[in-house]
Design a protein around this motif. Structure first.
Motif, PDB file in Angstrom:
ATOM      1  N   ASN A   2       0.857  -1.183   0.000  1.00 57.91           N
ATOM      2  CA  ASN A   2       0.000   0.000   0.000  1.00 57.91           C
ATOM      3  C   ASN A   2       0.895   1.236   0.000  1.00 57.91           C
ATOM      4  O   ASN A   2       1.573   1.529   0.977  1.00 57.91           O
ATOM      5  CB  ASN A   2      -0.884  -0.027   1.251  1.00 57.91           C
ATOM      6  CG  ASN A   2      -1.783   1.196   1.307  1.00 57.91           C
ATOM      7  OD1 ASN A   2      -1.848   1.963   0.341  1.00 57.91           O
ATOM      8  ND2 ASN A   2      -2.457   1.370   2.418  1.00 57.91           N
ATOM      9  N   THR A   3       0.921   1.926  -1.127  1.00 58.87           N
ATOM     10  CA  THR A   3       1.874   3.026  -1.252  1.00 58.87           C
ATOM     11  C   THR A   3       1.439   4.265  -0.485  1.00 58.87           C
ATOM     12  O   THR A   3       2.264   5.076  -0.098  1.00 58.87           O
ATOM     13  CB  THR A   3       2.097   3.398  -2.729  1.00 58.87           C
ATOM     14  OG1 THR A   3       0.848   3.706  -3.300  1.00 58.87           O
ATOM     15  CG2 THR A   3       2.772   2.279  -3.488  1.00 58.87           C
ATOM     16  N   ASN A   4       0.122   4.421  -0.253  1.00 56.14           N
ATOM     17  CA  ASN A   4      -0.362   5.533   0.554  1.00 56.14           C
ATOM     18  C   ASN A   4       0.181   6.885   0.138  1.00 56.14           C
ATOM     19  O   ASN A   4       0.507   7.714   0.984  1.00 56.14           O
ATOM     20  CB  ASN A   4       0.083   5.289   2.009  1.00 56.14           C
ATOM     21  CG  ASN A   4      -1.139   5.155   2.887  1.00 56.14           C
ATOM     22  OD1 ASN A   4      -2.241   5.507   2.444  1.00 56.14           O
ATOM     23  ND2 ASN A   4      -0.955   4.642   4.076  1.00 56.14           N
ATOM     24  N   GLU A   5       0.340   7.084  -1.170  1.00 57.57           N
ATOM     25  CA  GLU A   5       0.998   8.298  -1.619  1.00 57.57           C
ATOM     26  C   GLU A   5       0.037   9.448  -1.828  1.00 57.57           C
ATOM     27  O   GLU A   5      -1.112   9.248  -2.211  1.00 57.57           O
ATOM     28  CB  GLU A   5       1.736   8.012  -2.936  1.00 57.57           C
ATOM     29  CG  GLU A   5       2.991   7.217  -2.693  1.00 57.57           C
ATOM     30  CD  GLU A   5       3.557   6.581  -3.953  1.00 57.57           C
ATOM     31  OE1 GLU A   5       2.831   6.486  -4.958  1.00 57.57           O
ATOM     32  OE2 GLU A   5       4.716   6.169  -3.912  1.00 57.57           O
ATOM     33  N   LYS A   6       0.574  10.644  -1.650  1.00 61.07           N
ATOM     34  CA  LYS A   6      -0.195  11.852  -1.927  1.00 61.07           C
ATOM     35  C   LYS A   6      -0.340  11.969  -3.443  1.00 61.07           C
ATOM     36  O   LYS A   6       0.582  11.612  -4.185  1.00 61.07           O
ATOM     37  CB  LYS A   6       0.621  13.026  -1.374  1.00 61.07           C
ATOM     38  CG  LYS A   6      -0.161  14.297  -1.222  1.00 61.07           C
ATOM     39  CD  LYS A   6       0.728  15.393  -0.646  1.00 61.07           C
ATOM     40  CE  LYS A   6       0.075  16.735  -0.866  1.00 61.07           C
ATOM     41  NZ  LYS A   6       0.974  17.851  -0.637  1.00 61.07           N
ATOM     42  N   GLY A   7      -1.499  12.456  -3.899  1.00 58.04           N
ATOM     43  CA  GLY A   7      -1.690  12.620  -5.340  1.00 58.04           C
ATOM     44  C   GLY A   7      -0.821  13.735  -5.900  1.00 58.04           C
ATOM     45  O   GLY A   7      -0.378  14.618  -5.165  1.00 58.04           O
ATOM     46  N   LYS A   8      -0.597  13.675  -7.186  1.00 60.59           N
ATOM     47  CA  LYS A   8       0.195  14.709  -7.873  1.00 60.59           C
ATOM     48  C   LYS A   8      -0.686  15.890  -8.247  1.00 60.59           C
ATOM     49  O   LYS A   8      -1.908  15.752  -8.381  1.00 60.59           O
ATOM     50  CB  LYS A   8       0.782  14.122  -9.154  1.00 60.59           C
ATOM     51  CG  LYS A   8       1.873  13.106  -8.904  1.00 60.59           C
ATOM     52  CD  LYS A   8       3.160  13.810  -8.635  1.00 60.59           C
ATOM     53  CE  LYS A   8       4.231  12.863  -8.157  1.00 60.59           C
ATOM     54  NZ  LYS A   8       5.421  13.560  -7.679  1.00 60.59           N
ATOM     55  N   LEU A   9      -0.038  17.018  -8.465  1.00 56.19           N
ATOM     56  CA  LEU A   9      -0.741  18.182  -8.998  1.00 56.19           C
ATOM     57  C   LEU A   9      -0.316  18.293 -10.459  1.00 56.19           C
ATOM     58  O   LEU A   9       0.866  18.498 -10.754  1.00 56.19           O
ATOM     59  CB  LEU A   9      -0.313  19.423  -8.202  1.00 56.19           C
ATOM     60  CG  LEU A   9      -1.048  20.720  -8.518  1.00 56.19           C
ATOM     61  CD1 LEU A   9      -2.549  20.545  -8.403  1.00 56.19           C
ATOM     62  CD2 LEU A   9      -0.608  21.810  -7.525  1.00 56.19           C
ATOM     63  N   LEU A  10      -1.267  18.087 -11.366  1.00 55.54           N
ATOM     64  CA  LEU A  10      -0.954  18.049 -12.798  1.00 55.54           C
ATOM     65  C   LEU A  10      -1.505  19.313 -13.461  1.00 55.54           C
ATOM     66  O   LEU A  10      -2.721  19.457 -13.633  1.00 55.54           O
ATOM     67  CB  LEU A  10      -1.569  16.786 -13.403  1.00 55.54           C
ATOM     68  CG  LEU A  10      -1.310  16.506 -14.875  1.00 55.54           C
ATOM     69  CD1 LEU A  10       0.184  16.379 -15.160  1.00 55.54           C
ATOM     70  CD2 LEU A  10      -2.027  15.221 -15.311  1.00 55.54           C
ATOM     71  N   VAL A  11      -0.602  20.220 -13.794  1.00 60.50           N
ATOM     72  CA  VAL A  11      -0.992  21.506 -14.387  1.00 60.50           C
ATOM     73  C   VAL A  11      -0.948  21.385 -15.906  1.00 60.50           C
ATOM     74  O   VAL A  11       0.094  21.023 -16.469  1.00 60.50           O
ATOM     75  CB  VAL A  11       0.003  22.608 -13.941  1.00 60.50           C
ATOM     76  CG1 VAL A  11      -0.319  23.922 -14.627  1.00 60.50           C
ATOM     77  CG2 VAL A  11      -0.014  22.758 -12.441  1.00 60.50           C
TER      78      VAL A  11
END
Ligand code: 5GP
Length: 204
Positions: A2-11
């Motif tokens: 379970n990577t539990n990672e924060k999502g990216k901000l894709l501009v």
């Protein structure tokens, strides 16, 4: 794992005629770990636009209050109207692990690059000047002079493409969405963001 990672901000930026919304729509069909940030604007709704889906349409006074209160992650004026990204939505969804897509113009993208150095920025470029002109002519019934104005504005925006992390050429929306998908996947695998996973392996 379970990577539990924060999502990216894709501009994502690109001129009118680059086909941004089609490519973004396709990317959203391809992945269930992305969501779209609906912006706030002072621009009046166009026929068919829906409050809360296309934009949150607000008065100039309300927009100013949101900006003054720190509720906008970035904001900019574009052709006489103000546009901004709601901060709360973006932060909440990223914490939930969703990557958030922003469809914004170049000034706003510059503010994000400055304030959120981990943001991923992509410029969607039309395949050629001639194709850009063809798309702009095709999509509206404006006078020749208005179309020339739009074309000039679009080219001015394309001139900023080098400030972005990636450039995707939209020859074909399916292929362009595939490239965006690949960029997002690669960005999610950055070692700097995954050192916690290494620790997990080492201590377990
Ligand atoms: P339109 O009025 O045609 O929907 O959008 C005009 C421009 O404003 C487009 O380039 C679009 O990407 C940009 N835009 C939409 N929402 C935002 C926002 O929240 N912030 C900024 N900076 N630009 C936005």
């Amino acid at each position: 794992m379970n990577t539990n990672e924060k999502g990216k901000l894709l501009v994502i930026s690109g001129p009118s005629g680059a086909g941004k919304s089609t490519v973004i729509g396709r990317l959203m069909e391809m992945r269930d770990d992305v969501c779209f940030s609906v912006s706030v604007t002072t621009r009046p709704p166009r026929p068919g636009e829906v409050e809360g889906k296309d934009y949150f349409f607000v008065t100039p006074q309300h927009f100013q209050e949101l900006a003054d209160g720190g509720y906008l992650l970035e904001n900019a004026e574009y052709v006489g109207n103000r546009y901004g990204t709601p901060r709360g939505y973006v932060e909440q969804r990223r914490l939930e692990g969703k990557s958030v897509i922003l469809d914004i113009e170049v000034q706003g993208a510059g503010q994000i690059q400055k304030n959120c150095p981990d943001a991923v920025s992509v410029f969607i470029l039309p395949p050629s000047g001639a194709e850009l002109e063809r798309r702009l002519r095709h999509r509206n019934t404006d006078s020749d002079e208005k179309i020339r104005e739009r074309l000039l504005q679009a080219k001015r925006e394309c001139a900023e493409a080098g400030k972005y992390g990636y450039i995707v050429v939209n020859d074909d929306p399916e292929a362009a969405a595939g490239q965006l998908d690949a960029i997002l996947t690669a960005e999610k695998c950055r070692a700097a963001d995954r050192l916690n996973l290494v620790t997990e392996v080492l201590i377990s």
